[in-house]
Design a protein around this motif. Structure first.
Motif, PDB file in Angstrom:
ATOM      1  N   HIS A   9      -3.936  -3.931 -11.289  1.00 42.44           N
ATOM      2  CA  HIS A   9      -2.796  -3.416 -10.517  1.00 42.44           C
ATOM      3  C   HIS A   9      -2.712  -4.022  -9.121  1.00 42.44           C
ATOM      4  CE1 HIS A   9      -1.662  -0.558 -13.558  1.00 42.44           C
ATOM      5  NE2 HIS A   9      -2.917  -0.155 -13.637  1.00 42.44           N
ATOM      6  N   LEU A  13       0.326  -3.929  -6.251  1.00 50.97           N
ATOM      7  CA  LEU A  13       0.072  -3.297  -4.960  1.00 50.97           C
ATOM      8  C   LEU A  13       0.365  -4.261  -3.814  1.00 50.97           C
ATOM      9  CD1 LEU A  13      -3.258  -1.425  -5.790  1.00 50.97           C
ATOM     10  CD2 LEU A  13      -1.024  -0.369  -5.357  1.00 50.97           C
ATOM     11  N   TYR A  16       4.222  -4.770  -3.468  1.00 46.06           N
ATOM     12  CA  TYR A  16       4.860  -3.609  -2.860  1.00 46.06           C
ATOM     13  C   TYR A  16       4.488  -3.503  -1.381  1.00 46.06           C
ATOM     14  CZ  TYR A  16       6.081   1.265  -1.945  1.00 46.06           C
ATOM     15  OH  TYR A  16       6.584   2.414  -1.400  1.00 46.06           O
ATOM     16  N   VAL A  31      -3.269  -2.933   1.379  1.00 47.45           N
ATOM     17  CA  VAL A  31      -3.877  -2.979   0.039  1.00 47.45           C
ATOM     18  C   VAL A  31      -5.368  -2.673   0.144  1.00 47.45           C
ATOM     19  CG1 VAL A  31      -4.463  -4.482  -1.907  1.00 47.45           C
ATOM     20  CG2 VAL A  31      -2.160  -4.527  -0.952  1.00 47.45           C
ATOM     21  N   THR A  34      -5.851   0.938   0.735  1.00 50.11           N
ATOM     22  CA  THR A  34      -5.524   1.668  -0.494  1.00 50.11           C
ATOM     23  C   THR A  34      -6.670   1.596  -1.497  1.00 50.11           C
ATOM     24  OG1 THR A  34      -3.166   1.249  -0.200  1.00 50.11           O
ATOM     25  CG2 THR A  34      -3.901   1.785  -2.430  1.00 50.11           C
ATOM     26  N   ARG A  52      -1.483   3.529 -12.333  1.00 49.28           N
ATOM     27  CA  ARG A  52      -0.589   2.784 -11.440  1.00 49.28           C
ATOM     28  C   ARG A  52       0.124   3.724 -10.474  1.00 49.28           C
ATOM     29  NH1 ARG A  52       4.927  -0.238 -13.001  1.00 49.28           N
ATOM     30  NH2 ARG A  52       5.115  -1.570 -11.187  1.00 49.28           N
ATOM     31  N   LEU A  55      -2.303   4.968  -7.839  1.00 51.37           N
ATOM     32  CA  LEU A  55      -2.570   3.960  -6.808  1.00 51.37           C
ATOM     33  C   LEU A  55      -1.388   3.823  -5.846  1.00 51.37           C
ATOM     34  CD1 LEU A  55      -4.306   1.239  -9.008  1.00 51.37           C
ATOM     35  CD2 LEU A  55      -5.396   2.661  -7.246  1.00 51.37           C
ATOM     36  N   PHE A  56      -0.156   3.858  -6.381  1.00 51.93           N
ATOM     37  CA  PHE A  56       1.016   3.781  -5.518  1.00 51.93           C
ATOM     38  C   PHE A  56       1.130   5.023  -4.639  1.00 51.93           C
ATOM     39  CE2 PHE A  56       2.325   0.263  -8.184  1.00 51.93           C
ATOM     40  CZ  PHE A  56       2.980  -0.559  -7.285  1.00 51.93           C
ATOM     41  N   MET A  59      -1.232   4.445  -1.850  1.00 55.60           N
ATOM     42  CA  MET A  59      -0.669   3.468  -0.916  1.00 55.60           C
ATOM     43  C   MET A  59       0.415   4.100  -0.052  1.00 55.60           C
ATOM     44  SD  MET A  59       0.964  -0.319  -1.450  1.00 55.60           S
ATOM     45  CE  MET A  59      -0.632  -1.104  -1.599  1.00 55.60           C
ATOM     46  N   GLU A 119       9.122  -2.676  -8.202  1.00 49.05           N
ATOM     47  CA  GLU A 119       8.000  -2.302  -9.064  1.00 49.05           C
ATOM     48  C   GLU A 119       8.440  -1.697 -10.392  1.00 49.05           C
ATOM     49  OE1 GLU A 119       5.028  -3.299  -8.603  1.00 49.05           O
ATOM     50  OE2 GLU A 119       5.562  -4.152  -6.665  1.00 49.05           O
TER      51      GLU A 119
END
Length: 169
Positions: A9, A13, A16, A31, A34, A52, A55-56, A59, A119
């Motif tokens: 991912h 990341l 984005y 990143v 994150t 995913r 993780l977003f 972030m 994304e």
């Protein structure tokens, strides 16, 4: 958690983060922050859920925390930045102009637009990532698209023979 699951991912990341911050160095830092947070909080992720989206979410929260600590940004009047929106004679510069227009969007609208358009997250996933209702996602996306359209239309027409900036749907 298998580290390869996170590693796959990282390109998303980075993409984005770059679009969100508009700066390669700041994006790399975002990143890194994150991934550090994900590794330190990995026990909070539930196996079988969308890694995913998790993780977003991290972030977004890291970015929002950093934005709160940063000096306040005032809103930008279109008339004040019209000179920066000139379309020039190359495709690369047109992409830069589009990036500048995206960076002029308010952070809440920019986040939604980037998660949906860049994304390819569903509205429901974006709502989960940002911790907002589905209706708010749709409203912010609509306002972001309209504001981006206004900014792009304010740019002077391209040099003859060159295509102009494309609009988002």
């Amino acid at each position: 958690m298998d580290s390869s699951a996170i590693v796959e991912h990282i390109p998303s990341l980075r993409r984005y983060a770059r679009a969100l911050t508009g700066d390669a160095w700041a994006a790399d830092d975002l990143v890194q922050d994150t991934l550090e947070r994900a590794c330190s909080k990995w026990r909070l992720w539930s196996v079988g859920t969308d890694l995913r989206a998790w993780l977003f979410t991290i972030m977004h929260n890291v970015f929002a925390s950093q934005a709160r600590r940063a000096p306040a940004r005032s809103s930008v009047d279109l008339e004040d930045v019209i000179h920066e929106l000139r379309v020039v004679d190359s495709h690369r510069d047109q992409a830069i102009d589009l990036q500048r227009c995206v960076l002029l969007l308010p952070e809440d609208q920019r986040s939604v637009l980037l998660l949906v358009a860049l994304e390819d997250l569903s509205y429901a996933q974006v709502a989960k990532v940002l911790g907002i209702p589905l209706g708010t996602v749709m409203s912010r996306l609509s306002r972001a698209r309209e504001r981006l359209r206004e900014l792009m239309e304010a740019a002077p027409p391209p040099v003859t023979g060159r295509p102009g900036l494309r609009r988002l749907k």
